[in-house]
Motif scaffolding. Structure first.
Motif, PDB file in Angstrom:
ATOM      1  N   PRO A 147      -8.862  10.316 -13.010  1.00 26.96           N
ATOM      2  CA  PRO A 147      -7.567  10.466 -13.996  1.00 26.96           C
ATOM      3  C   PRO A 147      -7.946  10.824 -15.548  1.00 26.96           C
ATOM      4  O   PRO A 147      -7.088  11.515 -16.077  1.00 26.96           O
ATOM      5  CB  PRO A 147      -6.646   9.356 -13.737  1.00 26.96           C
ATOM      6  N   GLU A 148      -9.066  10.452 -16.127  1.00 24.23           N
ATOM      7  CA  GLU A 148      -9.259  10.284 -17.546  1.00 24.23           C
ATOM      8  C   GLU A 148     -10.704  10.688 -17.746  1.00 24.23           C
ATOM      9  O   GLU A 148     -11.426  10.384 -17.056  1.00 24.23           O
ATOM     10  CB  GLU A 148      -8.709   9.289 -18.272  1.00 24.23           C
ATOM     11  N   PRO A 149     -11.009  11.573 -18.938  1.00 26.94           N
ATOM     12  CA  PRO A 149     -12.170  11.622 -19.222  1.00 26.94           C
ATOM     13  C   PRO A 149     -13.133  10.365 -19.402  1.00 26.94           C
ATOM     14  O   PRO A 149     -12.583   9.132 -19.721  1.00 26.94           O
ATOM     15  CB  PRO A 149     -12.112  12.205 -20.815  1.00 26.94           C
ATOM     16  N   ALA A 150     -14.456  10.417 -19.325  1.00 28.38           N
ATOM     17  CA  ALA A 150     -15.106   9.292 -19.194  1.00 28.38           C
ATOM     18  C   ALA A 150     -15.187   8.564 -20.281  1.00 28.38           C
ATOM     19  O   ALA A 150     -15.102   7.164 -20.549  1.00 28.38           O
ATOM     20  CB  ALA A 150     -16.482   9.505 -18.819  1.00 28.38           C
ATOM     21  N   GLU A 151     -14.923   8.903 -21.643  1.00 26.63           N
ATOM     22  CA  GLU A 151     -14.802   8.365 -22.994  1.00 26.63           C
ATOM     23  C   GLU A 151     -13.731   7.229 -23.070  1.00 26.63           C
ATOM     24  O   GLU A 151     -13.778   6.414 -23.426  1.00 26.63           O
ATOM     25  CB  GLU A 151     -14.920   9.192 -24.264  1.00 26.63           C
ATOM     26  N   ARG A 152     -12.698   7.888 -22.589  1.00 26.76           N
ATOM     27  CA  ARG A 152     -11.299   7.095 -22.589  1.00 26.76           C
ATOM     28  C   ARG A 152     -11.409   5.961 -21.846  1.00 26.76           C
ATOM     29  O   ARG A 152     -11.090   4.833 -21.979  1.00 26.76           O
ATOM     30  CB  ARG A 152     -10.141   8.050 -22.185  1.00 26.76           C
ATOM     31  N   LEU A 153     -12.169   6.149 -20.529  1.00 22.48           N
ATOM     32  CA  LEU A 153     -12.231   5.113 -19.609  1.00 22.48           C
ATOM     33  C   LEU A 153     -12.985   3.976 -20.124  1.00 22.48           C
ATOM     34  O   LEU A 153     -12.747   2.624 -19.970  1.00 22.48           O
ATOM     35  CB  LEU A 153     -12.791   5.388 -18.189  1.00 22.48           C
ATOM     36  N   TYR A 154     -14.268   4.536 -20.820  1.00 19.18           N
ATOM     37  CA  TYR A 154     -15.210   3.315 -21.461  1.00 19.18           C
ATOM     38  C   TYR A 154     -14.485   2.791 -22.279  1.00 19.18           C
ATOM     39  O   TYR A 154     -14.696   1.481 -22.500  1.00 19.18           O
ATOM     40  CB  TYR A 154     -16.350   4.285 -22.041  1.00 19.18           C
ATOM     41  N   ALA A 155     -13.834   3.157 -23.478  1.00 22.51           N
ATOM     42  CA  ALA A 155     -13.042   2.585 -24.245  1.00 22.51           C
ATOM     43  C   ALA A 155     -12.212   1.569 -23.978  1.00 22.51           C
ATOM     44  O   ALA A 155     -12.009   0.623 -24.169  1.00 22.51           O
ATOM     45  CB  ALA A 155     -12.287   3.742 -25.269  1.00 22.51           C
ATOM     46  N   PHE A 156     -11.348   1.831 -22.778  1.00 24.16           N
ATOM     47  CA  PHE A 156     -10.537   0.912 -22.049  1.00 24.16           C
ATOM     48  C   PHE A 156     -11.257  -0.191 -21.411  1.00 24.16           C
ATOM     49  O   PHE A 156     -10.612  -1.218 -21.777  1.00 24.16           O
ATOM     50  CB  PHE A 156      -9.696   1.673 -20.979  1.00 24.16           C
ATOM     51  N   LEU A 157     -12.353   0.057 -20.665  1.00 20.77           N
ATOM     52  CA  LEU A 157     -13.003  -0.974 -20.135  1.00 20.77           C
ATOM     53  C   LEU A 157     -13.522  -1.955 -21.314  1.00 20.77           C
ATOM     54  O   LEU A 157     -13.745  -3.307 -21.123  1.00 20.77           O
ATOM     55  CB  LEU A 157     -13.971  -0.442 -19.125  1.00 20.77           C
ATOM     56  N   SER A 158     -14.384  -1.474 -22.252  1.00 25.33           N
ATOM     57  CA  SER A 158     -15.057  -2.155 -23.396  1.00 25.33           C
ATOM     58  C   SER A 158     -14.039  -3.001 -24.200  1.00 25.33           C
ATOM     59  O   SER A 158     -14.306  -3.896 -24.746  1.00 25.33           O
ATOM     60  CB  SER A 158     -15.843  -1.087 -24.130  1.00 25.33           C
ATOM     61  N   SER A 159     -12.571  -2.621 -24.243  1.00 21.45           N
ATOM     62  CA  SER A 159     -11.661  -3.617 -24.875  1.00 21.45           C
ATOM     63  C   SER A 159     -11.083  -4.696 -24.005  1.00 21.45           C
ATOM     64  O   SER A 159     -10.643  -5.729 -24.566  1.00 21.45           O
ATOM     65  CB  SER A 159     -10.252  -2.737 -25.367  1.00 21.45           C
ATOM     66  N   LEU A 160     -11.538  -4.828 -22.879  1.00 22.69           N
ATOM     67  CA  LEU A 160     -11.202  -6.155 -21.802  1.00 22.69           C
ATOM     68  C   LEU A 160     -12.162  -7.173 -22.131  1.00 22.69           C
ATOM     69  O   LEU A 160     -13.259  -6.926 -22.589  1.00 22.69           O
ATOM     70  CB  LEU A 160     -11.246  -5.373 -20.387  1.00 22.69           C
ATOM     71  N   SER A 161     -11.530  -8.375 -21.927  1.00 24.58           N
ATOM     72  CA  SER A 161     -12.262  -9.640 -22.334  1.00 24.58           C
ATOM     73  C   SER A 161     -13.574  -9.839 -21.252  1.00 24.58           C
ATOM     74  O   SER A 161     -14.176 -10.691 -21.686  1.00 24.58           O
ATOM     75  CB  SER A 161     -11.290 -10.481 -22.664  1.00 24.58           C
ATOM     76  N   THR A 162     -13.663  -9.429 -20.159  1.00 26.89           N
ATOM     77  CA  THR A 162     -14.514  -9.676 -19.203  1.00 26.89           C
ATOM     78  C   THR A 162     -14.913  -8.504 -18.609  1.00 26.89           C
ATOM     79  O   THR A 162     -14.477  -7.543 -18.686  1.00 26.89           O
ATOM     80  CB  THR A 162     -14.116 -10.720 -18.297  1.00 26.89           C
ATOM     81  N   ARG A 163     -16.116  -8.691 -17.961  1.00 29.14           N
ATOM     82  CA  ARG A 163     -16.629  -7.570 -16.837  1.00 29.14           C
ATOM     83  C   ARG A 163     -16.093  -7.504 -15.688  1.00 29.14           C
ATOM     84  O   ARG A 163     -16.778  -7.090 -14.500  1.00 29.14           O
ATOM     85  CB  ARG A 163     -18.052  -7.303 -16.734  1.00 29.14           C
ATOM     86  N   GLY A 164     -14.943  -8.279 -15.282  1.00 31.55           N
ATOM     87  CA  GLY A 164     -14.405  -8.094 -14.115  1.00 31.55           C
ATOM     88  C   GLY A 164     -13.767  -6.999 -13.743  1.00 31.55           C
ATOM     89  O   GLY A 164     -13.449  -6.877 -12.683  1.00 31.55           O
ATOM     90  N   VAL A 165     -13.543  -5.799 -14.372  1.00 29.64           N
ATOM     91  CA  VAL A 165     -13.171  -4.612 -13.975  1.00 29.64           C
ATOM     92  C   VAL A 165     -14.324  -3.605 -14.437  1.00 29.64           C
ATOM     93  O   VAL A 165     -14.815  -3.686 -15.698  1.00 29.64           O
ATOM     94  CB  VAL A 165     -11.979  -4.177 -14.547  1.00 29.64           C
ATOM     95  N   GLY A 166     -14.944  -2.942 -13.675  1.00 30.47           N
ATOM     96  CA  GLY A 166     -15.864  -2.216 -13.910  1.00 30.47           C
ATOM     97  C   GLY A 166     -15.555  -0.661 -13.378  1.00 30.47           C
ATOM     98  O   GLY A 166     -14.579  -0.254 -13.405  1.00 30.47           O
ATOM     99  N   VAL A 167     -16.715  -0.110 -12.718  1.00 30.97           N
ATOM    100  CA  VAL A 167     -16.410   1.475 -12.503  1.00 30.97           C
ATOM    101  C   VAL A 167     -16.941   1.900 -11.268  1.00 30.97           C
ATOM    102  O   VAL A 167     -18.132   1.333 -10.801  1.00 30.97           O
ATOM    103  CB  VAL A 167     -17.231   2.518 -13.552  1.00 30.97           C
ATOM    104  N   ASN A 168     -16.125   2.467 -10.257  1.00 38.40           N
ATOM    105  CA  ASN A 168     -16.477   3.135  -9.041  1.00 38.40           C
ATOM    106  C   ASN A 168     -16.468   4.641  -9.339  1.00 38.40           C
ATOM    107  O   ASN A 168     -15.663   5.306  -9.378  1.00 38.40           O
ATOM    108  CB  ASN A 168     -15.610   2.903  -7.741  1.00 38.40           C
ATOM    109  N   LEU A 169     -17.585   5.213  -9.460  1.00 36.24           N
ATOM    110  CA  LEU A 169     -17.869   6.613 -10.267  1.00 36.24           C
ATOM    111  C   LEU A 169     -17.750   7.524  -8.981  1.00 36.24           C
ATOM    112  O   LEU A 169     -18.701   7.464  -8.044  1.00 36.24           O
ATOM    113  CB  LEU A 169     -19.188   6.729 -10.808  1.00 36.24           C
ATOM    114  N   ASP A 170     -16.686   8.560  -9.075  1.00 38.33           N
ATOM    115  CA  ASP A 170     -16.665   9.421  -7.869  1.00 38.33           C
ATOM    116  C   ASP A 170     -16.821  10.845  -8.611  1.00 38.33           C
ATOM    117  O   ASP A 170     -16.174  11.287  -9.602  1.00 38.33           O
ATOM    118  CB  ASP A 170     -15.538   9.551  -7.217  1.00 38.33           C
TER     119      ASP A 170
END
Length: 284
Positions: A147-170
């Protein structure tokens, strides 16, 4: 390079046990299973039934690469829906652990470009709770790209407090929806990739990804026809450069599954067989 190959078993359109038998006959390593409704929904599986399912999977020499816990709709962007969706997602994580995997793939909805928007805040709060729970039990929710560019997804994930949410790359979703190079996306998201889909496709006409994902969420919008915008193809027949994509995964140190996904086509088994052969050829 050598990545284990998996298949989303539901793509074969066969009953559970038969799909596992078919996957085993292909000589692959694993399967991804839908766990949202029907036979494999968490509420339909007692502790004994979960052990029985795991025994069947292991009897075919297969490993569960991930569960698919996509709850549909607008993901986690609607505040009123989130308490029920978050609770259900936690139960799917519990089921995943019982079946031998610690990964649940899902769509969270489109991450807005505006970090100050209400939708962004709602999505962030939901993912914080999901990440915290997954991290506490040694698991991960893997957000499917698209749904969104990789940079936007990275910025969102890196703002979370843990690595409990990651990426399934399609890779196909990047090609079909955001018009982005999957190999480049791997370089950006490499620290978060825990699972991948092996899927191919082409973009026919570029549009706002929000329109595409609203179509899926709402079951159709007016006279919009998705085939006017993109087409999923058998592996090797679309615009994903699998040579570059696989090389990027290897360079990133990824060691997980390439899980074949085939959502369309009249003969999914034939397409899956060709996909397995194609990936083996590319890795040789």
């Amino acid at each position: 390079m050598a990545f284990p190959i998996g298949v989303i078993a539901d793509c074969l359109r066969q009953p559970f046990a038969q799909s596992l038998k078919t996957c085993a006959s292909l000589g692959i390593a694993g399967v991804q299973l839908y766990a949202v409704s029907g036979e494999l929904a968490p509420e339909n599986l007692s502790a004994a039934a979960r052990r029985e399912k795991q025994d069947i999977i292991q009897s075919y020499g297969l490993k569960v690469s991930a569960l698919c816990g996509d709850l549909g709709g607008h993901g986690f962007t609607r505040k009123s829906e989130n308490p029920a969706k978050i609770e259900r997602s936690k139960r799917i994580i519990d089921l995943a652990l019982d079946l031998g995997t610690n990964i649940v793939t899902t769509h969270i909805g489109v991450i807005p470009a505006d970090q100050n928007s209400e939708t962004y805040a709602v999505l962030y709060d939901a993912c914080e709770e999901l990440a915290s729970y997954a991290h506490s039990v040694g698991a991960c929710f893997a957000v499917e790209t698209g749904p969104e560019p990789a940079e936007r997804l990275y910025a969102f994930l890196s703002s979370l407090s843990t690595r409990g949410v990651g990426v399934n790359l399609d890779p196909a979703n990047f090609v079909m929806v955001t018009d982005e190079d999957p190999a480049r996306a791997v370089g950006i998201l490499k620290d978060y990739i825990v699972h991948t889909h092996a899927k191919d496709g082409i973009m026919r006409k570029k549009t706002d990804p929000q329109i595409i994902y609203d179509f899926f969420a709402e079951g159709g919008i007016g006279d919009l026809r998705l085939e006017d915008y993109f087409l999923e193809t058998p592996l090797g027949e679309g615009k994903v450069d699998f040579g570059a994509y696989l090389q990027a995964l290897e360079s990133a140190g990824y060691q997980g599954f390439l899980t074949i996904e085939r959502e369309t086509g009249a003969d999914p088994l034939a397409d899956v067989k060709r996909a397995v052969d194609y990936l083996r050829q590319m890795m040789d």
